[in-house]
Design a protein around this motif. Structure first.
Motif, PDB file in Angstrom:
ATOM      1  N   ASN A   1      51.746  47.126  -3.761  1.00 16.25           N
ATOM      2  CA  ASN A   1      51.802  48.349  -2.938  1.00 16.25           C
ATOM      3  C   ASN A   1      53.239  48.730  -2.556  1.00 16.25           C
ATOM      4  O   ASN A   1      53.565  49.907  -2.486  1.00 16.25           O
TER       5      ASN A   1
ATOM      6  N   ASN B   1      54.100  50.421  -6.563  1.00 13.58           N
ATOM      7  CA  ASN B   1      53.768  51.809  -6.201  1.00 13.58           C
ATOM      8  C   ASN B   1      55.022  52.608  -5.854  1.00 13.58           C
ATOM      9  O   ASN B   1      55.085  53.817  -6.099  1.00 13.58           O
TER      10      ASN B   1
ATOM     11  N   ASP C   1      46.628  58.268  -3.067  1.00 14.23           N
ATOM     12  CA  ASP C   1      47.351  56.998  -3.132  1.00 14.23           C
ATOM     13  C   ASP C   1      48.687  57.243  -3.846  1.00 14.23           C
ATOM     14  O   ASP C   1      48.729  57.990  -4.837  1.00 14.23           O
TER      15      ASP C   1
END
Ligand SMILES: NC(=O)c1ccc[n+]([C@@H]2O[C@H](COP(=O)([O-])OP(=O)(O)OC[C@H]3O[C@@H](n4cnc5c(N)ncnc54)[C@H](O)[C@@H]3O)[C@@H](O)[C@H]2O)c1
Ligand SMILES: O=c1ccn([C@@H]2O[C@H](COP(=O)(O)OP(=O)(O)O[C@H]3O[C@H](CO)[C@H](O)[C@H](O)[C@H]3O)[C@@H](O)[C@H]2O)c(=O)[nH]1
Length: 346
Positions: free
Chosen positions: A96, A100, A55
């Protein structure tokens, strides 16, 4: 020509990222994929390309991958992409796409990565007052998806100014089609994109296709978008990488052809390619959809010398249809002569 660096492709097991991997490979540029396989699939990564499963939020793992593979450039496709979902679950998108990406940018700077190309979107423009949309059109996103991407653009600009990272911000309009050689395509069964859904309906994989909104202020009342073939977009990434490596500095370009098609025009193109009527259902507007997004696509041609090879809605439909048949196993219709013979024989 300067030597091109090893490229880490985040989201390289996804739709656009997997086409970029093919374009990089075709250009002889070494590539490594980093993907958590949340919407991407392992099979989309060619056998001779390393897939690091992880991830982008796991920055320690990311840092190790960058060190191990001596990465000097990153193409950052990983993200969450559905506009309507972003309205229902905005924090998923800020997490996300924004948070991220912050971790990724920070890690890249700490690891000495020199170049980063980022998948941005036409959704950063919102509902622009003028058309076509140039890169100088004010950015005013109307959904969390567009806002989450715009924040990442800003972080990249600031990080570039402070740390010297070369950045390429590519604002894609509507991406469609599949690799003409049949090596890749859109694999997400629950995909929401118009052309993907329409070819699934054409193959009987969905009962119908809904037209979301028929009362927009457009000539036929349906939304207008600027569709770009995924392989032309993939080629633009290779050109953008060369541009950053050879010239340094930063790049901001719309990725589109500069002409719009309404939802009904796209569905007519699908019918023309298949020769069959589609099961179309008129439906209410979908949350977060702007009425029309058509690009001014001059800058990408001028700055990168980009010459698209697949600028045709029919080609996008044909290649998407061929890929959908390939992954679903729905056979091609018999040629009309065969059908006539079958009827006569029975
Ligand atoms: N498809 C379009 O029309 C379009 C238009 C504009 C911009 N974009 C942007 O292009 C990029 C790629 O889109 P796509 O259509 O290929 O979508 P996709 O869902 O097929 O690909 C996204 C990939 O990223 C991976 N991923 C997602 N979150 C991750 C994470 N936290 N860590 C590691 N991997 C992760 C997924 O598994 C998938 O392989 C996205 O950033 C999207 O916002 C797409
Ligand atoms: O089953 C469907 C699917 C879509 N549409 C309509 O077709 C148009 C295109 O919709 P898509 O879902 O194919 O694409 P979006 O324009 O919503 O968004 C796409 O393009 C954007 C940029 O323009 C973003 O970047 C985003 O990631 C990407 O999904 C919209 O008017 C939508 O309402 C339908 O009528 N029926």
């Amino acid at each position: 020509m300067s030597e091109l660096p090893v490229v880490l492709v985040t989201g390289g097991a996804g739709y656009i990222g997997s086409h970029a991997v093919l374009a990089l490979k075709d250009a002889g540029i070494p590539v490594v994929v980093y993907d958590n396989l949340s919407t991407g699939v392992r099979l989309a990564v060619p056998d001779d390309v390393t897939l690091v499963e992880g991830d982008i939020g796991d920055t320690a793992h990311l840092a190790r991958a960058i060190q191990e593979h001596r990465i000097a450039a990153v193409m950052h496709f990983a993200g969450s992409i559905v506009v309507s979902e972003s309205v229902e679950k905005p924090l998923k998108y800020y997490h996300n796409n924004t948070q991220n990406s912050l971790g990724l940018i920070d890690t890249c700077i700490k690891q000495g990565v020199r170049h980063m190309i980022f998948s941005s979107t036409a959704a950063v423009y919102g509902e622009p007052e003028s058309s076509p949309i140039s890169e100088d059109t004010p950015t005013k996103p109307i959904n969390p998806y567009g806002a989450s991407k715009l924040m990442t653009e800003q972080m990249l600009r600031d990080a570039s100014a402070a740390h010297g990272l070369n950045i390429g911000i590519l604002r894609y309009f509507n991406v469609a089609g599949a690799d003409p050689a049949g090596r890749a395509g859109q694999n997400t069964p629950a995909a929401t994109h118009l052309i993907k859904v329409a070819v699934q309906a054409a193959l009987g994989l969905r009962d119908s296709i809904s037209v979301f909104g028929t009362d927009y202020q457009t000539p036929d009342g349906t939304c207008i978008r600027d569709y770009i073939h995924v392989s032309d977009l993939a080629d633009a990434h290779v050109l953008a990488l060369r541009h950053l490596v050879e010239n340094g500095g930063n790049l901001l370009v719309n990725c589109a052809y500069g002409r719009g098609f309404s939802v009904r025009e796209v569905l007519r193109a699908v019918e023309a390619v298949t020769g069959e009527p589609l099961p179309v259902v008129d439906a209410p507007r979908r949350a977060g959809d702007p009425p029309a997004l058509v690009a001014s696509a001059d800058r990408i041609r001028q700055v990168l010398g980009w010459k698209p090879a697949h600028d045709s809605v029919e080609e996008m439909v044909r290649t998407a249809l061929a890929w959908e048949r390939h992954i679903s196993g729905v056979p091609d219709r018999p040629a009309s002569g065969d059908a006539a013979q079958t009827r006569q024989a029975s």
